[in-house]
Design a protein around this motif. Structure first.
Motif, PDB file in Angstrom:
ATOM      1  N   GLN A   1      -4.995  10.141 -10.100  1.00 32.20           N
ATOM      2  CA  GLN A   1      -5.588   9.734  -8.835  1.00 32.20           C
ATOM      3  C   GLN A   1      -4.530   9.228  -7.863  1.00 32.20           C
ATOM      4  N   LEU A   2      -3.656   8.336  -8.316  1.00 34.17           N
ATOM      5  CA  LEU A   2      -2.670   7.755  -7.409  1.00 34.17           C
ATOM      6  C   LEU A   2      -1.643   8.773  -6.941  1.00 34.17           C
ATOM      7  N   ASP A   3      -1.231   9.677  -7.825  1.00 40.51           N
ATOM      8  CA  ASP A   3      -0.321  10.747  -7.399  1.00 40.51           C
ATOM      9  C   ASP A   3      -0.987  11.620  -6.336  1.00 40.51           C
ATOM     10  N   THR A   4      -2.275  11.864  -6.486  1.00 38.84           N
ATOM     11  CA  THR A   4      -3.012  12.659  -5.502  1.00 38.84           C
ATOM     12  C   THR A   4      -3.129  11.912  -4.184  1.00 38.84           C
ATOM     13  N   TRP A   5      -3.392  10.611  -4.244  1.00 39.28           N
ATOM     14  CA  TRP A   5      -3.405   9.817  -3.011  1.00 39.28           C
ATOM     15  C   TRP A   5      -2.074   9.964  -2.275  1.00 39.28           C
ATOM     16  N   VAL A   6      -0.974   9.842  -3.005  1.00 44.94           N
ATOM     17  CA  VAL A   6       0.343   9.915  -2.369  1.00 44.94           C
ATOM     18  C   VAL A   6       0.544  11.275  -1.713  1.00 44.94           C
ATOM     19  N   GLU A   7       0.184  12.350  -2.401  1.00 47.44           N
ATOM     20  CA  GLU A   7       0.320  13.694  -1.815  1.00 47.44           C
ATOM     21  C   GLU A   7      -0.478  13.808  -0.527  1.00 47.44           C
ATOM     22  N   ILE A   8      -1.713  13.319  -0.546  1.00 51.72           N
ATOM     23  CA  ILE A   8      -2.581  13.397   0.631  1.00 51.72           C
ATOM     24  C   ILE A   8      -2.052  12.513   1.759  1.00 51.72           C
ATOM     25  N   LEU A   9      -1.629  11.301   1.433  1.00 53.87           N
ATOM     26  CA  LEU A   9      -1.084  10.409   2.459  1.00 53.87           C
ATOM     27  C   LEU A   9       0.164  11.003   3.097  1.00 53.87           C
ATOM     28  N   LYS A  10       1.012  11.605   2.274  1.00 54.91           N
ATOM     29  CA  LYS A  10       2.243  12.209   2.787  1.00 54.91           C
ATOM     30  C   LYS A  10       1.916  13.336   3.777  1.00 54.91           C
ATOM     31  N   ARG A  11       0.851  14.064   3.489  1.00 54.83           N
ATOM     32  CA  ARG A  11       0.447  15.199   4.325  1.00 54.83           C
ATOM     33  C   ARG A  11      -0.305  14.747   5.580  1.00 54.83           C
ATOM     34  N   GLU A  12      -1.112  13.685   5.469  1.00 49.84           N
ATOM     35  CA  GLU A  12      -2.031  13.315   6.552  1.00 49.84           C
ATOM     36  C   GLU A  12      -1.533  12.211   7.485  1.00 49.84           C
ATOM     37  N   LEU A  13      -0.644  11.370   6.999  1.00 53.09           N
ATOM     38  CA  LEU A  13      -0.138  10.283   7.842  1.00 53.09           C
ATOM     39  C   LEU A  13       1.161  10.695   8.524  1.00 53.09           C
ATOM     40  N   THR A  14       1.463  10.036   9.623  1.00 54.24           N
ATOM     41  CA  THR A  14       2.766  10.258  10.248  1.00 54.24           C
ATOM     42  C   THR A  14       3.844   9.712   9.309  1.00 54.24           C
ATOM     43  N   GLY A  15       5.072  10.141   9.512  1.00 50.51           N
ATOM     44  CA  GLY A  15       6.179   9.668   8.681  1.00 50.51           C
ATOM     45  C   GLY A  15       6.308   8.151   8.662  1.00 50.51           C
ATOM     46  N   PRO A  16       6.309   7.494   9.823  1.00 48.63           N
ATOM     47  CA  PRO A  16       6.436   6.035   9.817  1.00 48.63           C
ATOM     48  C   PRO A  16       5.270   5.329   9.096  1.00 48.63           C
ATOM     49  N   ALA A  17       4.045   5.801   9.299  1.00 49.05           N
ATOM     50  CA  ALA A  17       2.898   5.173   8.632  1.00 49.05           C
ATOM     51  C   ALA A  17       2.992   5.380   7.125  1.00 49.05           C
ATOM     52  N   PHE A  18       3.352   6.579   6.704  1.00 46.84           N
ATOM     53  CA  PHE A  18       3.506   6.825   5.264  1.00 46.84           C
ATOM     54  C   PHE A  18       4.578   5.895   4.686  1.00 46.84           C
ATOM     55  N   ASP A  19       5.710   5.783   5.372  1.00 41.90           N
ATOM     56  CA  ASP A  19       6.797   4.930   4.874  1.00 41.90           C
ATOM     57  C   ASP A  19       6.366   3.468   4.739  1.00 41.90           C
ATOM     58  N   ASP A  20       5.480   3.010   5.620  1.00 47.43           N
ATOM     59  CA  ASP A  20       5.000   1.627   5.572  1.00 47.43           C
ATOM     60  C   ASP A  20       3.959   1.405   4.476  1.00 47.43           C
ATOM     61  N   ILE A  21       3.174   2.426   4.170  1.00 50.02           N
ATOM     62  CA  ILE A  21       2.057   2.302   3.231  1.00 50.02           C
ATOM     63  C   ILE A  21       2.444   2.702   1.811  1.00 50.02           C
ATOM     64  N   TYR A  22       3.370   3.627   1.685  1.00 53.16           N
ATOM     65  CA  TYR A  22       3.761   4.122   0.364  1.00 53.16           C
ATOM     66  C   TYR A  22       4.182   3.020  -0.620  1.00 53.16           C
ATOM     67  N   PRO A  23       4.866   1.946  -0.206  1.00 50.99           N
ATOM     68  CA  PRO A  23       5.247   0.923  -1.188  1.00 50.99           C
ATOM     69  C   PRO A  23       4.072   0.360  -2.001  1.00 50.99           C
ATOM     70  N   PHE A  24       2.896   0.285  -1.420  1.00 54.08           N
ATOM     71  CA  PHE A  24       1.719  -0.191  -2.158  1.00 54.08           C
ATOM     72  C   PHE A  24       1.346   0.793  -3.265  1.00 54.08           C
ATOM     73  N   TYR A  25       1.366   2.072  -2.947  1.00 56.04           N
ATOM     74  CA  TYR A  25       1.014   3.095  -3.940  1.00 56.04           C
ATOM     75  C   TYR A  25       2.107   3.214  -5.000  1.00 56.04           C
ATOM     76  N   ARG A  26       3.345   3.114  -4.565  1.00 52.19           N
ATOM     77  CA  ARG A  26       4.456   3.143  -5.532  1.00 52.19           C
ATOM     78  C   ARG A  26       4.318   1.986  -6.516  1.00 52.19           C
ATOM     79  N   TRP A  27       3.988   0.809  -5.998  1.00 53.08           N
ATOM     80  CA  TRP A  27       3.809  -0.372  -6.840  1.00 53.08           C
ATOM     81  C   TRP A  27       2.671  -0.149  -7.844  1.00 53.08           C
ATOM     82  N   MET A  28       1.545   0.411  -7.376  1.00 58.76           N
ATOM     83  CA  MET A  28       0.425   0.665  -8.293  1.00 58.76           C
ATOM     84  C   MET A  28       0.808   1.695  -9.356  1.00 58.76           C
TER      85      MET A  28
END
Length: 160
Positions: free
Chosen positions: A104-131
């Motif tokens: 599930q979390l790997d899929t979230w990351v793939e979708i976020l990477k595709r759907e968010l802008t680069g800066p937004a992904f970079d700001d949000i990804y640390p939460f998913y990486r931590w999980m």
């Protein structure tokens, strides 16, 4: 690992800027719909979530997106840790397997990477990486919490 140690790691994550949180919030419903579509299409979905749990999985993804949006706007490491631990206990008690969370979390990351802008992904990804990184700790801590809850009281004698 203990809850306190994992909480220390959560305290290192920085709250995203408002613009990134707003972007996630604006796209939240579409993100949840997309993860549901992708996860439901997996051949191994029943192995991951147990039989008859598709609607529960859908609800989890919608709730996850709402919860993460609130985390991004008002970050509390304690709330994040305690909620993730609750999710592990609650969903596993309904037949979800530990292998569900990495999928599930790997899929979230793939979708976020595709759907968010680069800066937004970079700001949000640390939460998913931590999980993702801390999944084994969440499993171990939640197992210990379940064992403590189910342990007999009164010196090893089960209550009658």
């Amino acid at each position: 690992m203990t809850r306190e140690k994992i909480l220390e790691t959560a305290r290192l994550i920085k709250q995203p800027p408002a613009a990134s949180s707003e972007e996630y919030g604006d796209k939240r419903e579409g993100l949840a719909a997309e993860i549901n579509r992708v996860m439901e299409g997996r051949a191994d979905i029943e192995t991951l979530i147990g039989p008859g749990n598709i609607e529960m999985m859908r609800d989890n993804h919608r709730n996850h997106a709402r919860f993460m949006e609130s985390v991004f706007f008002s970050y509390s490491p304690e709330v994040l840790v305690d909620t993730v631990l609750w999710v592990f206990r609650a969903y596993r008690s309904h037949g979800f397997h530990l292998s569900y969370w990495p999928a599930q979390l790997d899929t979230w990351v793939e979708i976020l990477k595709r759907e968010l802008t680069g800066p937004a992904f970079d700001d949000i990804y640390p939460f998913y990486r931590w999980m993702i990184i801390n999944q084994p700790a969440f499993a171990g801590i939640s197992d210990a919490m379940i064992e403590t809850q189910n342990a007999p009281s009164h010196g090893g004698q089960a209550e009658k």
